[in-house]
Motif scaffolding. Sequence first.
Motif, PDB file in Angstrom:
ATOM      1  N   LYS A 286       0.842  -1.205   0.000  1.00 39.95           N
ATOM      2  CA  LYS A 286       0.000   0.000   0.000  1.00 39.95           C
ATOM      3  C   LYS A 286       0.877   1.254   0.000  1.00 39.95           C
ATOM      4  O   LYS A 286       0.648   2.194  -0.766  1.00 39.95           O
ATOM      5  N   LYS A 287       1.902   1.242   0.867  1.00 44.57           N
ATOM      6  CA  LYS A 287       2.757   2.427   1.014  1.00 44.57           C
ATOM      7  C   LYS A 287       3.675   2.633  -0.180  1.00 44.57           C
ATOM      8  O   LYS A 287       3.854   3.766  -0.651  1.00 44.57           O
ATOM      9  N   GLN A 288       4.272   1.545  -0.659  1.00 44.98           N
ATOM     10  CA  GLN A 288       5.295   1.693  -1.686  1.00 44.98           C
ATOM     11  C   GLN A 288       4.767   1.621  -3.116  1.00 44.98           C
ATOM     12  O   GLN A 288       5.361   2.197  -4.026  1.00 44.98           O
ATOM     13  N   HIS A 289       3.652   0.902  -3.312  1.00 45.30           N
ATOM     14  CA  HIS A 289       3.148   0.711  -4.678  1.00 45.30           C
ATOM     15  C   HIS A 289       1.713   1.202  -4.854  1.00 45.30           C
ATOM     16  O   HIS A 289       1.136   1.025  -5.929  1.00 45.30           O
ATOM     17  N   LYS A 290       1.158   1.780  -3.774  1.00 46.92           N
ATOM     18  CA  LYS A 290      -0.201   2.349  -3.811  1.00 46.92           C
ATOM     19  C   LYS A 290      -1.247   1.300  -4.195  1.00 46.92           C
ATOM     20  O   LYS A 290      -2.236   1.607  -4.858  1.00 46.92           O
ATOM     21  N   TRP A 291      -1.013   0.057  -3.769  1.00 43.87           N
ATOM     22  CA  TRP A 291      -1.994  -0.985  -4.060  1.00 43.87           C
ATOM     23  C   TRP A 291      -3.264  -0.761  -3.243  1.00 43.87           C
ATOM     24  O   TRP A 291      -3.220  -0.346  -2.080  1.00 43.87           O
ATOM     25  N   GLY A 292      -4.383  -1.081  -3.865  1.00 40.64           N
ATOM     26  CA  GLY A 292      -5.670  -1.109  -3.183  1.00 40.64           C
ATOM     27  C   GLY A 292      -6.252  -2.508  -3.278  1.00 40.64           C
ATOM     28  O   GLY A 292      -5.571  -3.442  -3.716  1.00 40.64           O
ATOM     29  N   GLU A 293      -7.505  -2.656  -2.897  1.00 44.62           N
ATOM     30  CA  GLU A 293      -8.125  -3.988  -2.919  1.00 44.62           C
ATOM     31  C   GLU A 293      -8.118  -4.600  -4.319  1.00 44.62           C
ATOM     32  O   GLU A 293      -7.995  -5.809  -4.479  1.00 44.62           O
ATOM     33  N   LYS A 294      -8.247  -3.736  -5.359  1.00 50.88           N
ATOM     34  CA  LYS A 294      -8.227  -4.244  -6.730  1.00 50.88           C
ATOM     35  C   LYS A 294      -6.928  -4.988  -7.015  1.00 50.88           C
ATOM     36  O   LYS A 294      -6.924  -6.094  -7.569  1.00 50.88           O
ATOM     37  N   GLU A 295      -5.789  -4.385  -6.620  1.00 51.51           N
ATOM     38  CA  GLU A 295      -4.482  -5.014  -6.868  1.00 51.51           C
ATOM     39  C   GLU A 295      -4.291  -6.256  -6.007  1.00 51.51           C
ATOM     40  O   GLU A 295      -3.766  -7.272  -6.470  1.00 51.51           O
ATOM     41  N   PHE A 296      -4.719  -6.182  -4.746  1.00 54.33           N
ATOM     42  CA  PHE A 296      -4.540  -7.338  -3.862  1.00 54.33           C
ATOM     43  C   PHE A 296      -5.378  -8.533  -4.312  1.00 54.33           C
ATOM     44  O   PHE A 296      -5.039  -9.679  -4.042  1.00 54.33           O
ATOM     45  N   ASN A 297      -6.475  -8.260  -5.022  1.00 50.66           N
ATOM     46  CA  ASN A 297      -7.342  -9.345  -5.496  1.00 50.66           C
ATOM     47  C   ASN A 297      -6.901  -9.892  -6.849  1.00 50.66           C
ATOM     48  O   ASN A 297      -7.436 -10.899  -7.305  1.00 50.66           O
ATOM     49  N   GLN A 298      -5.930  -9.217  -7.487  1.00 51.35           N
ATOM     50  CA  GLN A 298      -5.419  -9.731  -8.757  1.00 51.35           C
ATOM     51  C   GLN A 298      -4.408 -10.845  -8.505  1.00 51.35           C
ATOM     52  O   GLN A 298      -3.617 -10.764  -7.556  1.00 51.35           O
ATOM     53  N   PRO A 299      -4.410 -11.896  -9.319  1.00 46.03           N
ATOM     54  CA  PRO A 299      -3.402 -12.961  -9.172  1.00 46.03           C
ATOM     55  C   PRO A 299      -1.989 -12.409  -9.368  1.00 46.03           C
ATOM     56  O   PRO A 299      -1.669 -11.855 -10.430  1.00 46.03           O
TER      57      PRO A 299
END
Length: 536
Positions: A286-299
């Motif tokens: 989240k901090k370094q790559h600005k991931w959100g739930e969309k990214e975490f749910n991607q394979p």
Amino acid sequence: MRVLSKSRFKLGLECPNKLFYTSNKEYSNVKNEDTFLAALAQGGFQVEELARMHFPGGTLIDEDTWEYEKAWNLTKKLLEQKNVIIYEAAFLFEGLYIKTDILIKKGNVIDLIEVKSKSFLPDDDYLFIGKSGKMLAGWKPYLFDVAFQRHVMQSCYPYWEINSFMMMADKSKTASIDGLNQLFRITKKGNNRTGITSKVNRLEEIGNSVLGRKNITEIINDIESNKHKYNENLTFQESIVLFKDLYENDTYANWPTSFSSCKNCEFKLTESSDSKLKSGFKECFKKQHKWGEKEFNQPNIFDIYDFRKGNKLFQDGIFFKKDLTEDNIGLKVEAEKLTTSNRQWLQIEKEINNDSSYYVDKDGLKDELEKWVFPLHFIDFETSMSALPFNKGLKPYEQVAFQFSHHIYHENGTIEHARQYINNTIGGFPNFKFVRALRDALSNYEGTIFRYSHHENTILNAIYIQLNDSAELDKEDLMSFIQTISHSKRGSAIEWIGKRDMVDLWDIEKRYYYNPLTRGSNSLKEVLPASISSSP
């Protein structure tokens, strides 16, 4: 008081970000749930207790782990003596804290002895440093641990001459008594940190010890001079300053993420984790790559089986399976089997396409099945190996086979639990009885014999060597039987391939079958439930 201990220093070497999550009860830590790691620690404690007997008359500093100043003051008092032996001597210097396994002081000459349950051969000149001159990756954490200990000790006593040693199980030695392992009982009633109750007081009571030590002083010097680095971006001295500051101030390092470190990060949430806990892994992304739930749910690429190209692709900014191609994973296709990259590509494609169907090379598998002869025999071994042997004449970590099961699958589809063996003789060496029982179970039938992975073949090779060195009256017969159902290991002085050499179902599964429910794993613990779940 927040101090940088040697365990925290090692954690910082893995990834400085971990120093923010460790000891923080808000974050999940899968290592706290790992019972296997706890069992390994207990085996190490047994070795530590035996190691102390090599240096009798020592004083144990047995304060609680958080009583830093008390333990340091007790150590300082003991060190006022000209000559002294201390077990778990404590040193505290400007927020750095270590405890040594064994310390021997003779004037200003100090022997720092780190005890490990790992094994070694005394004549191995490339145990720690390979022929290329580079430190072997598997030993890096242990050697940097000792370097950190010496750094703290030298900071406390600059005029000391410190020699560093690693004490471990010596595989060139054999136990001279039966029941060596049982003399160091693992119990919750132990009178010190190790929790070990020793039934002997002197080394002479056990005859020859199975421990030995290697002088690593020169290697530790090279670490301090930065000839060997753990991280190319940090010197040894810089890492100590950085890690101390991070932990002392409870600061997040914002150290760049990497494929290998993040793949193995313990600060993740699992199915068994408390739902109230946070994931350190998620926070980093989240901090370094600005991931959100969309990214975490991607394979993502972290769970791709045996993915050796992962480091390079991660550095290139490829985090998700959807961005992989046949070219960048290095897909190689062979006609007669699924290659590793084949399996990786199947895993990638099926997960991207949400395809839960399994893959079977029907023709290849059919050709394999036609080689099998009924009735089919399935065997499974239970074995043990420990640093401190159970039996006289055994070396550290020499295999002991104490149980097997034998099932038969008949051509008409019936399954029979045919034979089983378990050693129930206290203190008895079971390996030769084990092979006799296995011979009796399998010699009464023809038919193909199966194992899963190489364990059973490895065990039979080990027992073959034990038989060859023994005075058993029927050893030739037993060795001949082993040769019939196994094959020799690579580099063996005697080579053979048995007429009924066991068929490895692990190898067959890898060659002809892929089930997406295994997420790329070939472990039976994944393959079996996945196969059952997919089968009508």
